[in-house]
Write a protein that holds these residues in place. Structure first.
Motif, mmCIF file in Angstrom:
data_model
loop_
_atom_site.group_PDB
_atom_site.id
_atom_site.type_symbol
_atom_site.label_atom_id
_atom_site.label_comp_id
_atom_site.label_asym_id
_atom_site.label_seq_id
_atom_site.Cartn_x
_atom_site.Cartn_y
_atom_site.Cartn_z
ATOM 1 N N ILE A 7 34.085 55.581 73.037
ATOM 2 C CA ILE A 7 33.834 55.698 74.462
ATOM 3 C C ILE A 7 34.146 54.348 75.104
ATOM 4 C CG2 ILE A 7 32.026 57.448 74.136
ATOM 5 C CD1 ILE A 7 30.090 55.348 75.164
ATOM 6 N N ALA A 8 34.548 54.406 76.368
ATOM 7 C CA ALA A 8 34.908 53.170 77.074
ATOM 8 C C ALA A 8 33.664 52.613 77.758
ATOM 9 C CB ALA A 8 35.996 53.459 78.092
ATOM 10 N N LEU A 9 33.350 51.355 77.464
ATOM 11 C CA LEU A 9 32.246 50.688 78.162
ATOM 12 C C LEU A 9 32.720 50.347 79.579
ATOM 13 C CD1 LEU A 9 31.014 48.401 75.233
ATOM 14 C CD2 LEU A 9 30.344 50.755 75.811
ATOM 15 N N HIS A 10 31.786 49.902 80.451
ATOM 16 C CA HIS A 10 32.196 49.751 81.856
ATOM 17 C C HIS A 10 33.194 48.626 82.081
ATOM 18 C CE1 HIS A 10 29.828 46.200 82.963
ATOM 19 N NE2 HIS A 10 28.733 46.751 82.469
ATOM 20 N N ASN A 11 33.364 47.747 81.077
ATOM 21 C CA ASN A 11 34.394 46.708 81.216
ATOM 22 C C ASN A 11 35.689 47.097 80.503
ATOM 23 O OD1 ASN A 11 33.483 46.516 78.605
ATOM 24 N ND2 ASN A 11 33.489 44.289 78.528
ATOM 25 N N VAL A 103 31.148 38.867 67.287
ATOM 26 C CA VAL A 103 30.690 40.259 67.193
ATOM 27 C C VAL A 103 31.209 40.972 68.439
ATOM 28 C CG1 VAL A 103 28.651 39.953 65.745
ATOM 29 C CG2 VAL A 103 28.429 39.685 68.226
ATOM 30 N N ASP A 104 31.348 42.291 68.335
ATOM 31 C CA ASP A 104 31.899 43.057 69.457
ATOM 32 C C ASP A 104 30.863 43.298 70.538
ATOM 33 O OD1 ASP A 104 34.723 44.112 68.397
ATOM 34 O OD2 ASP A 104 33.281 43.969 66.756
ATOM 35 N N LEU A 105 29.598 43.351 70.123
ATOM 36 C CA LEU A 105 28.526 43.646 71.078
ATOM 37 C C LEU A 105 27.296 42.852 70.674
ATOM 38 C CD1 LEU A 105 27.293 45.442 73.388
ATOM 39 C CD2 LEU A 105 26.799 47.165 71.621
ATOM 40 N N TYR A 106 26.739 42.119 71.631
ATOM 41 C CA TYR A 106 25.526 41.339 71.359
ATOM 42 C C TYR A 106 24.427 41.872 72.265
ATOM 43 C CZ TYR A 106 22.922 37.200 69.779
ATOM 44 O OH TYR A 106 22.012 36.360 69.178
ATOM 45 N N LEU A 107 23.302 42.272 71.642
ATOM 46 C CA LEU A 107 22.214 42.917 72.382
ATOM 47 C C LEU A 107 20.943 42.080 72.367
ATOM 48 C CD1 LEU A 107 22.441 46.593 70.955
ATOM 49 C CD2 LEU A 107 23.503 45.704 73.043
ATOM 50 N N PRO A 133 32.933 40.220 73.432
ATOM 51 C CA PRO A 133 33.599 41.145 74.357
ATOM 52 C C PRO A 133 32.657 42.061 75.136
ATOM 53 C CG PRO A 133 34.523 41.305 72.130
ATOM 54 C CD PRO A 133 33.296 40.466 72.025
ATOM 55 N N ALA A 134 31.430 42.257 74.629
ATOM 56 C CA ALA A 134 30.507 43.146 75.351
ATOM 57 C C ALA A 134 29.062 42.705 75.098
ATOM 58 C CB ALA A 134 30.697 44.596 74.923
#
Ligand SMILES: NC(=O)C1=CN([C@@H]2O[C@H](COP(=O)(O)OP(=O)(O)OC[C@H]3O[C@@H](n4cnc5c(N)ncnc54)[C@H](OP(=O)(O)O)[C@@H]3O)[C@@H](O)[C@H]2O)C=CC1
Ligand SMILES: O=C1CO[C@H](CO)[C@@H](O)[C@@H]1O
Length: 274
Positions: A7-11, A103-107, A133-134
């Protein structure tokens, strides 16, 4: 082909909708579980500093031989490391343990009161400097997301929360959908609990010749939710990935919708203390 079923994130960043979760995967099991998943076709792994298996996730990635840019890796800043400077440091520590450049996503793992806005500011810096990146959050309710919207500049790309048939998060699901935030389900199989033996889900599963776990994962996918079932059992890792060759009908989806029981298996983010 990069990230089938994403799925495409908002960026615009693409995130595989199905991944492997690795909470409670011991250092002894970590390399085999993650390498097995990658061999089966998983391209997304969800870890966290607090899971203490980032080293094994990194090692499995290296052993798999799959190119780094064909994988999507998430990790999270733990509660004790929240705050601006300590988050920047925690991010570096995680990269070191993973042995990765990014990392691709850091939460943010949990919305620690008094700290999560500063923590989020550090994530924004990492994003602005193109070091990740996200960015996103975990265990944030609508009111936490509204707080971020009011006080920070970049909308989180993802909110990862407890979500399964007995805890469907309908209000948050709608809020995230309206606001372009991708919703991600943790404990999507209810930690192997009653969702897997529910008679309604079992009946649906039998109609398709699928297991209840596969029906539940498919239900998440059809709700546009990102889903990260955990398993260290090779046959289950395989089973949980065989969810792209059937489709639940709207009637099936409605039947599962009726199972919502507001029943958590984890802590309430407004009421946690760790
Ligand atoms: N952000 C947060 O605060 C949180 C994030 N998470 C993330 O979400 C991921 C998934 O959640 P988690 O809590 O692990 O629970 P899950 O809902 O993914 O359930 C995992 C359990 O279900 C079993 N299982 C997996 N597949 C099957 C199957 N096909 N049939 C029967 N049993 C199965 C596993 O057993 P076995 O391994 O023995 O095969 C394990 O005991 C975590 O690993 C973590 O990455 C989780 C909790 C909180
Ligand atoms: O992701 C998670 C699993 O591990 C933690 C505890 O050690 C939880 O608090 C957290 O939500």
């Amino acid at each position: 082909m990069k990230f089938e079923h994403s799925i495409a994130l908002h960026n615009g960043v693409k995130m595989p909708q199905l991944g492997l979760g690795v909470w409670r995967v011991s250092p002894e099991d970590g390399v085999d579980a993650v390498r097995t998943a990658i061999e089966i076709g998983y391209r997304h792994i969800d870890t966290a500093a607090v899971y203490q298996n980032e080293e094994q996730v990194g090692e499995a990635i290296r052993q798999s031989g799959v190119a780094r840019d064909e994988l999507f890796i998430t990790t999270k800043v733990w509660n004790a490391d929240q705050g601006y400077d300590s988050t920047l440091k925690a991010h570096e520590e995680s990269l070191k343990k993973l042995g990765l450049d990014y990392v691709d996503l850091y939460l943010i793992h949990w919305p620690v009161k008094e700290k999560y806005l500063d923590t989020y500011k550090a994530l924004e810096r990492l994003y602005d400097e193109k070091l990740v990146p996200a960015i996103g959050v975990s265990n944030f309710h609508v009111h936490h997301l509204e707080d971020i919207a009011a006080h920070r500049n970049i909308k989180p790309m993802v909110d990862q929360v407890e979500l399964h048939p007995m805890f469907q998060q309908n209000e948050l699901h709608e809020y995230c959908h309206k606001n372009g935030i991708a919703l991600e389900a943790w404990s999507p199989l209810m930690q192997g609990g009653e969702a897997l033996t529910n008679p309604v889900i079992k009946e649906i599963a039998d109609q398709y010749g699928k297991t209840t776990a596969q029906v539940i994962i498919r239900w998440h996918l059809q709700r546009n939710v990102i889903v990260i079932p955990k398993s260290i059992t090779p046959s289950r890792i395989q089973e949980n990935f065989e969810v792209f060759n059937f489709e639940l009908s709207s009637n099936d989806m409605q039947q599962i919708a009726t199972l919502d029981a507001n029943k958590r298996v984890g802590p309430d983010p407004d009421n946690f203390d760790f």
